[in-house]
Design a protein around this motif. Structure first.
Motif, short mmCIF file in Angstrom:
data_model
loop_
_atom_site.label_atom_id
_atom_site.label_comp_id
_atom_site.label_asym_id
_atom_site.label_seq_id
_atom_site.Cartn_x
_atom_site.Cartn_y
_atom_site.Cartn_z
N TYR A 231 -11.93 9.55 9.24
CA TYR A 231 -10.82 9.26 10.13
C TYR A 231 -9.53 8.95 9.37
CZ TYR A 231 -14.14 9.04 13.99
OH TYR A 231 -15.09 9.35 14.92
N VAL A 232 -9.67 8.36 8.21
CA VAL A 232 -8.50 8.01 7.41
C VAL A 232 -8.82 8.27 5.94
CG1 VAL A 232 -9.21 5.59 7.15
CG2 VAL A 232 -6.80 6.19 6.94
N LYS A 233 -7.82 8.74 5.21
CA LYS A 233 -8.00 9.00 3.79
C LYS A 233 -7.87 7.70 3.00
CE LYS A 233 -6.40 13.77 4.00
NZ LYS A 233 -7.78 14.30 3.87
N GLU A 234 -8.55 7.66 1.87
CA GLU A 234 -8.60 6.44 1.09
C GLU A 234 -7.22 5.99 0.63
OE1 GLU A 234 -11.13 4.76 -2.75
OE2 GLU A 234 -11.73 6.63 -1.77
N GLU A 235 -6.37 6.94 0.23
CA GLU A 235 -5.04 6.58 -0.24
C GLU A 235 -4.18 6.01 0.89
OE1 GLU A 235 -5.25 11.18 -0.01
OE2 GLU A 235 -6.52 9.48 -0.64
N GLN A 236 -4.38 6.52 2.12
CA GLN A 236 -3.64 5.98 3.26
C GLN A 236 -4.09 4.56 3.57
OE1 GLN A 236 -4.19 8.09 6.99
NE2 GLN A 236 -2.18 7.44 7.75
N MET A 237 -5.37 4.33 3.42
CA MET A 237 -5.88 2.97 3.66
C MET A 237 -5.30 2.00 2.64
SD MET A 237 -9.79 1.59 3.97
CE MET A 237 -10.01 2.27 5.63
N HIS A 238 -5.17 2.42 1.39
CA HIS A 238 -4.57 1.57 0.35
C HIS A 238 -3.15 1.17 0.74
CE1 HIS A 238 -7.93 1.65 -2.27
NE2 HIS A 238 -7.78 2.90 -2.70
N LYS A 239 -2.40 2.11 1.31
CA LYS A 239 -1.04 1.81 1.74
C LYS A 239 -1.03 0.76 2.85
CE LYS A 239 0.87 6.36 0.55
NZ LYS A 239 1.47 7.61 1.10
N PHE A 240 -2.00 0.89 3.76
CA PHE A 240 -2.08 -0.08 4.84
C PHE A 240 -2.43 -1.47 4.32
CE2 PHE A 240 -3.26 3.42 8.12
CZ PHE A 240 -1.92 3.82 8.14
N VAL A 241 -3.30 -1.53 3.32
CA VAL A 241 -3.66 -2.81 2.72
C VAL A 241 -2.43 -3.46 2.09
CG1 VAL A 241 -5.01 -3.94 0.91
CG2 VAL A 241 -6.08 -2.20 2.36
N GLU A 242 -1.61 -2.66 1.43
CA GLU A 242 -0.39 -3.18 0.82
C GLU A 242 0.57 -3.75 1.87
OE1 GLU A 242 1.14 0.09 -1.37
OE2 GLU A 242 -0.32 -0.09 -3.01
N ARG A 243 0.47 -3.21 3.09
CA ARG A 243 1.32 -3.71 4.18
C ARG A 243 0.69 -4.89 4.91
NH1 ARG A 243 2.76 1.70 7.49
NH2 ARG A 243 3.07 3.08 5.70
N GLY A 244 -0.52 -5.27 4.51
CA GLY A 244 -1.14 -6.45 5.10
C GLY A 244 -2.33 -6.20 5.99
N ALA A 245 -2.84 -4.97 6.05
CA ALA A 245 -4.01 -4.70 6.89
C ALA A 245 -5.21 -5.51 6.39
CB ALA A 245 -4.35 -3.22 6.87
N VAL A 246 -5.88 -6.18 7.32
CA VAL A 246 -7.08 -6.95 6.96
C VAL A 246 -8.33 -6.41 7.65
CG1 VAL A 246 -5.81 -9.08 6.51
CG2 VAL A 246 -6.73 -8.65 8.81
N ALA A 250 -11.90 -0.86 17.10
CA ALA A 250 -11.63 0.22 18.05
C ALA A 250 -10.68 1.25 17.44
CB ALA A 250 -11.08 -0.32 19.36
N LEU A 251 -10.87 1.53 16.14
CA LEU A 251 -10.11 2.51 15.38
C LEU A 251 -8.63 2.16 15.22
CD1 LEU A 251 -11.50 6.05 16.32
CD2 LEU A 251 -11.76 4.78 14.19
N ARG A 252 -8.27 0.91 15.36
CA ARG A 252 -6.90 0.47 15.10
C ARG A 252 -6.89 -0.52 13.95
NH1 ARG A 252 -7.10 1.77 20.78
NH2 ARG A 252 -5.10 2.71 21.40
N PHE A 253 -5.96 -0.33 13.02
CA PHE A 253 -5.75 -1.29 11.95
C PHE A 253 -4.89 -2.45 12.45
CE2 PHE A 253 -6.67 2.55 9.48
CZ PHE A 253 -7.58 2.05 8.55
N PHE A 254 -5.14 -3.65 11.90
CA PHE A 254 -4.35 -4.81 12.27
C PHE A 254 -4.22 -5.73 11.06
CE2 PHE A 254 -8.79 -5.62 13.37
CZ PHE A 254 -9.05 -6.83 12.73
N ASN A 255 -3.20 -6.62 11.12
CA ASN A 255 -3.00 -7.58 10.03
C ASN A 255 -3.61 -8.93 10.38
OD1 ASN A 255 -1.18 -8.85 11.77
ND2 ASN A 255 0.64 -8.02 10.75
N PRO A 262 2.49 -2.56 12.50
CA PRO A 262 2.81 -2.07 11.15
C PRO A 262 2.06 -0.80 10.76
CG PRO A 262 2.47 -4.44 11.11
CD PRO A 262 2.01 -3.97 12.45
N PHE A 263 1.09 -0.39 11.55
CA PHE A 263 0.26 0.76 11.20
C PHE A 263 0.31 1.83 12.28
CE2 PHE A 263 -1.54 -3.42 10.21
CZ PHE A 263 -1.26 -3.47 8.85
N ARG A 264 1.47 1.92 12.94
CA ARG A 264 1.61 2.80 14.08
C ARG A 264 1.44 4.27 13.73
NH1 ARG A 264 6.34 1.47 18.22
NH2 ARG A 264 5.26 3.25 19.14
N GLU A 265 1.80 4.68 12.50
CA GLU A 265 1.68 6.11 12.19
C GLU A 265 0.24 6.60 12.27
OE1 GLU A 265 2.05 4.71 7.71
OE2 GLU A 265 2.60 3.85 9.65
#
Length: 321
Positions: A231-246, A250-255, A262-265
Protein backbone atom coordinates in the motif's frame (compact mmCIF):
# COMPACT_ATOMS: atom_id res chain seq x y z
CA UNK A 1 -31.99 2.23 75.26
CA UNK A 2 -30.05 -0.09 72.96
CA UNK A 3 -30.96 0.23 69.28
CA UNK A 4 -32.11 -2.90 67.52
CA UNK A 5 -29.44 -2.43 64.82
CA UNK A 6 -26.76 -2.70 67.54
CA UNK A 7 -27.80 -6.27 68.34
CA UNK A 8 -24.93 -8.22 66.74
CA UNK A 9 -26.76 -11.49 67.21
CA UNK A 10 -29.63 -10.15 65.11
CA UNK A 11 -27.19 -8.62 62.61
CA UNK A 12 -25.55 -12.03 62.17
CA UNK A 13 -28.94 -13.71 61.74
CA UNK A 14 -29.99 -11.25 59.04
CA UNK A 15 -26.71 -11.73 57.18
CA UNK A 16 -26.90 -15.51 57.47
CA UNK A 17 -30.44 -15.60 56.09
CA UNK A 18 -29.53 -13.24 53.25
CA UNK A 19 -26.14 -14.60 52.13
CA UNK A 20 -26.32 -18.28 53.19
CA UNK A 21 -30.00 -19.09 52.80
CA UNK A 22 -30.37 -16.54 49.94
CA UNK A 23 -33.61 -15.13 51.33
CA UNK A 24 -34.78 -11.79 49.98
CA UNK A 25 -34.78 -8.75 52.21
CA UNK A 26 -38.58 -8.79 52.20
CA UNK A 27 -38.63 -12.45 53.30
CA UNK A 28 -36.29 -11.58 56.19
CA UNK A 29 -38.58 -8.68 57.17
CA UNK A 30 -41.57 -11.03 57.28
CA UNK A 31 -39.64 -13.73 59.17
CA UNK A 32 -38.10 -11.51 61.85
CA UNK A 33 -40.78 -8.83 62.06
CA UNK A 34 -38.39 -6.05 61.04
CA UNK A 35 -38.78 -3.13 58.66
CA UNK A 36 -37.09 -3.14 55.25
CA UNK A 37 -34.88 -0.20 56.30
CA UNK A 38 -33.71 -2.06 59.43
CA UNK A 39 -32.80 -5.21 57.49
CA UNK A 40 -30.89 -3.15 54.91
CA UNK A 41 -29.01 -1.32 57.69
CA UNK A 42 -28.12 -4.62 59.42
CA UNK A 43 -26.72 -6.07 56.18
CA UNK A 44 -24.56 -2.97 55.81
CA UNK A 45 -23.31 -3.26 59.42
CA UNK A 46 -22.50 -6.92 58.76
CA UNK A 47 -20.20 -5.92 55.91
CA UNK A 48 -18.67 -3.00 57.81
CA UNK A 49 -17.83 -5.08 60.90
CA UNK A 50 -16.48 -8.09 59.02
CA UNK A 51 -19.37 -10.41 59.85
CA UNK A 52 -19.76 -10.71 56.07
CA UNK A 53 -16.69 -10.88 53.82
CA UNK A 54 -17.28 -10.70 50.10
CA UNK A 55 -14.49 -12.05 47.91
CA UNK A 56 -14.44 -11.64 44.13
CA UNK A 57 -12.48 -14.46 42.47
CA UNK A 58 -10.78 -13.69 39.17
CA UNK A 59 -11.33 -16.72 36.88
CA UNK A 60 -8.04 -16.16 35.02
CA UNK A 61 -4.49 -16.67 36.20
CA UNK A 62 -3.29 -13.09 35.82
CA UNK A 63 -5.05 -10.16 37.43
CA UNK A 64 -4.85 -6.97 35.39
CA UNK A 65 -8.13 -5.52 36.67
CA UNK A 66 -6.49 -2.48 38.29
CA UNK A 67 -4.26 -1.85 35.29
CA UNK A 68 -7.29 -1.98 32.99
CA UNK A 69 -9.19 0.49 35.16
CA UNK A 70 -6.20 2.82 35.35
CA UNK A 71 -5.95 2.92 31.55
CA UNK A 72 -9.69 3.42 31.16
CA UNK A 73 -9.60 6.39 33.53
CA UNK A 74 -6.44 7.97 32.16
CA UNK A 75 -7.49 7.82 28.51
CA UNK A 76 -11.28 7.96 28.83
CA UNK A 77 -11.80 4.55 27.22
CA UNK A 78 -15.02 2.55 27.42
CA UNK A 79 -13.14 -0.66 28.08
CA UNK A 80 -9.60 -2.08 28.19
CA UNK A 81 -8.71 -5.76 27.94
CA UNK A 82 -5.15 -6.70 28.90
CA UNK A 83 -3.50 -10.06 28.22
CA UNK A 84 -0.40 -11.41 29.90
CA UNK A 85 2.98 -11.46 28.25
CA UNK A 86 6.33 -12.75 29.44
CA UNK A 87 9.88 -11.57 28.61
CA UNK A 88 10.68 -14.78 26.74
CA UNK A 89 7.49 -14.81 24.69
CA UNK A 90 7.95 -15.05 20.94
CA UNK A 91 6.09 -12.82 18.51
CA UNK A 92 3.87 -15.82 17.73
CA UNK A 93 3.03 -16.23 21.44
CA UNK A 94 1.96 -12.59 21.71
CA UNK A 95 -0.14 -12.75 18.53
CA UNK A 96 -1.87 -15.90 19.75
CA UNK A 97 -2.75 -14.40 23.16
CA UNK A 98 -4.01 -11.16 21.66
CA UNK A 99 -6.03 -13.03 19.03
CA UNK A 100 -7.65 -15.35 21.57
CA UNK A 101 -8.46 -12.49 23.95
CA UNK A 102 -9.91 -10.49 21.06
CA UNK A 103 -12.04 -13.42 19.95
CA UNK A 104 -13.36 -13.95 23.49
CA UNK A 105 -14.18 -10.26 23.89
CA UNK A 106 -15.84 -9.90 20.48
CA UNK A 107 -17.92 -13.02 21.14
CA UNK A 108 -19.64 -11.08 23.93
CA UNK A 109 -19.58 -7.65 22.28
CA UNK A 110 -21.41 -8.66 19.11
CA UNK A 111 -25.20 -8.59 19.41
CA UNK A 112 -27.72 -10.32 17.19
CA UNK A 113 -28.33 -8.27 14.05
CA UNK A 114 -25.17 -6.14 14.41
CA UNK A 115 -23.37 -4.63 11.44
CA UNK A 116 -19.64 -4.82 12.06
CA UNK A 117 -16.90 -3.04 10.15
CA UNK A 118 -13.54 -4.81 9.79
CA UNK A 119 -10.18 -3.49 8.67
CA UNK A 120 -7.40 -5.39 6.92
CA UNK A 121 -4.14 -6.82 8.21
CA UNK A 122 -2.54 -9.80 9.89
CA UNK A 123 -3.98 -8.91 13.32
CA UNK A 124 -7.58 -9.39 12.21
CA UNK A 125 -6.62 -12.37 10.05
CA UNK A 126 -5.37 -14.15 13.17
CA UNK A 127 -8.48 -13.23 15.18
CA UNK A 128 -10.65 -14.85 12.51
CA UNK A 129 -8.48 -17.97 12.56
CA UNK A 130 -8.06 -18.71 16.28
CA UNK A 131 -8.55 -22.32 17.33
CA UNK A 132 -11.81 -21.59 19.13
CA UNK A 133 -15.40 -22.23 18.18
CA UNK A 134 -18.29 -19.81 18.22
CA UNK A 135 -21.90 -20.98 18.48
CA UNK A 136 -23.76 -19.73 15.43
CA UNK A 137 -26.83 -18.50 17.30
CA UNK A 138 -26.81 -14.90 16.02
CA UNK A 139 -26.83 -13.15 12.68
CA UNK A 140 -24.20 -10.55 11.82
CA UNK A 141 -23.22 -8.59 8.74
CA UNK A 142 -19.49 -7.93 8.30
CA UNK A 143 -18.50 -4.92 6.23
CA UNK A 144 -14.96 -4.22 4.92
CA UNK A 145 -14.05 -0.68 5.89
CA UNK A 146 -12.05 -0.03 2.73
CA UNK A 147 -11.43 -1.47 -0.69
CA UNK A 148 -10.07 -4.98 -0.91
CA UNK A 149 -9.29 -5.69 -4.54
CA UNK A 150 -5.65 -6.79 -4.68
CA UNK A 151 -3.48 -9.81 -5.38
CA UNK A 152 -1.15 -8.96 -2.51
CA UNK A 153 -0.59 -11.55 0.22
CA UNK A 154 1.65 -11.75 3.28
CA UNK A 155 3.09 -15.22 3.17
CA UNK A 156 0.08 -17.52 2.93
CA UNK A 157 -2.24 -14.99 4.53
CA UNK A 158 -4.70 -12.98 2.45
CA UNK A 159 -5.09 -9.94 4.65
CA UNK A 160 -7.20 -7.77 2.34
CA UNK A 161 -10.32 -6.28 3.88
CA UNK A 162 -12.77 -8.28 1.76
CA UNK A 163 -11.05 -11.53 2.78
CA UNK A 164 -10.99 -10.50 6.44
CA UNK A 165 -14.74 -9.78 6.29
CA UNK A 166 -15.30 -13.23 4.76
CA UNK A 167 -13.14 -14.80 7.48
CA UNK A 168 -15.12 -13.11 10.26
CA UNK A 169 -18.42 -14.19 8.70
CA UNK A 170 -17.19 -17.77 8.58
CA UNK A 171 -15.90 -17.66 12.16
CA UNK A 172 -18.82 -15.91 13.83
CA UNK A 173 -21.60 -16.77 11.41
CA UNK A 174 -23.69 -14.39 9.33
CA UNK A 175 -23.02 -12.65 6.05
CA UNK A 176 -20.50 -10.25 4.57
CA UNK A 177 -20.46 -7.73 1.75
CA UNK A 178 -17.56 -6.71 -0.45
CA UNK A 179 -16.05 -3.30 -1.13
CA UNK A 180 -15.31 -3.67 -4.84
CA UNK A 181 -12.49 -1.17 -5.15
CA UNK A 182 -8.74 -0.96 -4.62
CA UNK A 183 -7.85 0.17 -1.12
CA UNK A 184 -5.40 2.86 -2.28
CA UNK A 185 -5.52 4.79 -5.56
CA UNK A 186 -2.67 6.55 -7.30
CA UNK A 187 -4.89 9.47 -8.21
CA UNK A 188 -7.40 11.09 -5.86
CA UNK A 189 -9.64 12.34 -8.66
CA UNK A 190 -9.84 8.85 -10.16
CA UNK A 191 -10.78 7.44 -6.75
CA UNK A 192 -13.57 10.00 -6.24
CA UNK A 193 -15.02 9.17 -9.63
CA UNK A 194 -14.72 5.42 -9.10
CA UNK A 195 -16.53 5.32 -5.77
CA UNK A 196 -19.50 7.17 -7.29
CA UNK A 197 -20.29 4.09 -9.35
CA UNK A 198 -23.48 2.37 -8.20
CA UNK A 199 -21.76 -1.02 -7.98
CA UNK A 200 -19.32 0.47 -5.45
CA UNK A 201 -21.10 3.33 -3.72
CA UNK A 202 -23.66 1.14 -1.93
CA UNK A 203 -21.00 0.28 0.68
CA UNK A 204 -21.19 3.83 2.07
CA UNK A 205 -24.79 3.21 3.16
CA UNK A 206 -23.54 0.34 5.33
CA UNK A 207 -20.90 2.57 6.91
CA UNK A 208 -23.68 4.75 8.37
CA UNK A 209 -25.25 1.74 10.12
CA UNK A 210 -22.22 0.12 11.76
CA UNK A 211 -22.56 -0.91 15.41
CA UNK A 212 -18.88 -1.78 15.89
CA UNK A 213 -15.58 -1.58 14.02
CA UNK A 214 -12.59 -3.84 14.61
CA UNK A 215 -9.11 -2.57 13.68
CA UNK A 216 -5.48 -3.42 14.15
CA UNK A 217 -3.13 -0.58 15.09
CA UNK A 218 0.00 -0.39 12.96
CA UNK A 219 3.31 1.41 13.37
CA UNK A 220 5.48 2.85 10.58
CA UNK A 221 8.24 0.30 10.20
CA UNK A 222 9.67 -1.82 7.39
CA UNK A 223 7.71 -4.92 8.41
CA UNK A 224 4.41 -3.04 8.59
CA UNK A 225 1.50 -4.59 6.71
CA UNK A 226 1.17 -1.24 4.92
CA UNK A 227 4.57 -1.89 3.34
CA UNK A 228 4.49 -5.66 2.93
CA UNK A 229 1.02 -5.55 1.35
CA UNK A 230 2.21 -2.90 -1.09
CA UNK A 231 0.00 0.00 0.00
CA UNK A 232 2.88 2.36 0.68
CA UNK A 233 6.53 2.36 -0.35
CA UNK A 234 9.19 2.22 2.31
CA UNK A 235 10.76 5.55 1.33
CA UNK A 236 7.36 7.28 1.53
CA UNK A 237 6.83 5.86 4.98
CA UNK A 238 10.21 7.25 6.08
CA UNK A 239 9.07 10.71 4.97
CA UNK A 240 5.91 10.36 7.02
CA UNK A 241 7.93 9.35 10.08
CA UNK A 242 10.05 12.48 9.67
CA UNK A 243 6.82 14.49 9.73
CA UNK A 244 5.75 12.83 12.96
CA UNK A 245 3.76 9.75 11.94
CA UNK A 246 3.49 7.32 14.86
CA UNK A 247 0.94 4.87 13.53
CA UNK A 248 -1.77 3.90 11.07
CA UNK A 249 -5.32 2.73 11.51
CA UNK A 250 -7.91 1.92 8.86
CA UNK A 251 -5.15 2.67 6.31
CA UNK A 252 -4.65 6.25 7.52
CA UNK A 253 -1.42 7.57 8.99
CA UNK A 254 -1.63 9.80 12.07
CA UNK A 255 0.71 11.63 14.46
CA UNK A 256 0.96 11.49 18.25
CA UNK A 257 -2.00 13.87 18.57
CA UNK A 258 -4.16 11.71 16.33
CA UNK A 259 -4.02 14.18 13.42
CA UNK A 260 -4.23 12.75 9.88
CA UNK A 261 -3.88 16.02 7.96
CA UNK A 262 -0.04 16.00 7.69
CA UNK A 263 -0.27 12.85 5.56
CA UNK A 264 -3.07 13.85 3.21
CA UNK A 265 -1.19 13.00 0.01
CA UNK A 266 -1.63 9.35 1.03
CA UNK A 267 -4.70 9.40 3.30
CA UNK A 268 -6.89 11.20 0.76
CA UNK A 269 -6.29 8.43 -1.79
CA UNK A 270 -7.69 5.68 0.44
CA UNK A 271 -11.12 4.35 -0.58
CA UNK A 272 -12.45 3.90 2.92
CA UNK A 273 -15.03 4.76 5.54
CA UNK A 274 -14.83 8.55 6.10
CA UNK A 275 -12.97 9.38 9.31
CA UNK A 276 -15.87 11.48 10.61
CA UNK A 277 -18.16 8.51 10.07
CA UNK A 278 -15.70 6.18 11.82
CA UNK A 279 -15.72 8.37 14.93
CA UNK A 280 -19.51 8.06 15.20
CA UNK A 281 -19.49 4.26 15.51
CA UNK A 282 -20.50 3.19 19.01
CA UNK A 283 -17.81 0.53 19.58
CA UNK A 284 -14.41 1.25 18.03
CA UNK A 285 -12.12 -1.63 18.95
CA UNK A 286 -8.36 -1.30 18.49
CA UNK A 287 -6.05 -4.30 18.85
CA UNK A 288 -2.29 -3.96 19.32
CA UNK A 289 0.43 -5.13 21.67
CA UNK A 290 4.08 -4.62 22.53
CA UNK A 291 5.74 -1.60 24.14
CA UNK A 292 6.72 -0.21 20.72
CA UNK A 293 3.04 0.36 19.91
CA UNK A 294 2.34 2.56 22.94
CA UNK A 295 2.77 5.86 21.04
CA UNK A 296 0.60 4.64 18.16
CA UNK A 297 -2.16 3.58 20.53
CA UNK A 298 -2.02 6.92 22.36
CA UNK A 299 -2.37 8.71 19.02
CA UNK A 300 -5.28 6.48 17.99
CA UNK A 301 -7.06 7.30 21.26
CA UNK A 302 -6.40 11.04 20.95
CA UNK A 303 -7.71 10.95 17.38
CA UNK A 304 -10.88 9.25 18.68
CA UNK A 305 -10.35 6.37 16.26
CA UNK A 306 -10.76 3.84 19.08
CA UNK A 307 -12.63 3.78 22.39
CA UNK A 308 -12.03 0.11 23.29
CA UNK A 309 -8.50 -1.30 23.55
CA UNK A 310 -7.21 -4.86 23.56
CA UNK A 311 -3.50 -4.94 24.36
CA UNK A 312 -0.87 -6.69 26.48
CA UNK A 313 0.63 -5.88 29.87
CA UNK A 314 3.92 -4.57 28.47
CA UNK A 315 2.19 -1.99 26.28
CA UNK A 316 -0.33 -1.07 29.00
CA UNK A 317 2.41 -0.38 31.55
CA UNK A 318 4.29 1.85 29.12
CA UNK A 319 1.13 3.80 28.37
CA UNK A 320 0.75 4.59 32.08
CA UNK A 321 4.29 5.88 32.49
Amino acid sequence: MKKIVDDLRLVYKCCDLYYTDQMTQQDICDSLGLSRATVSRMLKIGREQGIVRIEVINPINFDYGKLEKDLERKYGLKEVIIVDNQPLDTQEDMIQRLSEASFDYLSHLFKDGDMIGVAMGSTLYHVANVQKKYEFDKQFLFVPMFGGISQMKIGKMNVQANQVAAGFAQKFGGRYVQFLAPAVFQNEAVMKGFIQEESVNYIYDYFKKLDSVIMGIGIPERTSTMVTAGYVKEEQMHKFVERGAVGDIALRFFNQEGKIEPFREFNDKVASIPIDQLKKVNNRVGIGGGAKKADAIRGAIRGQFINILITDAECAQKMLQ
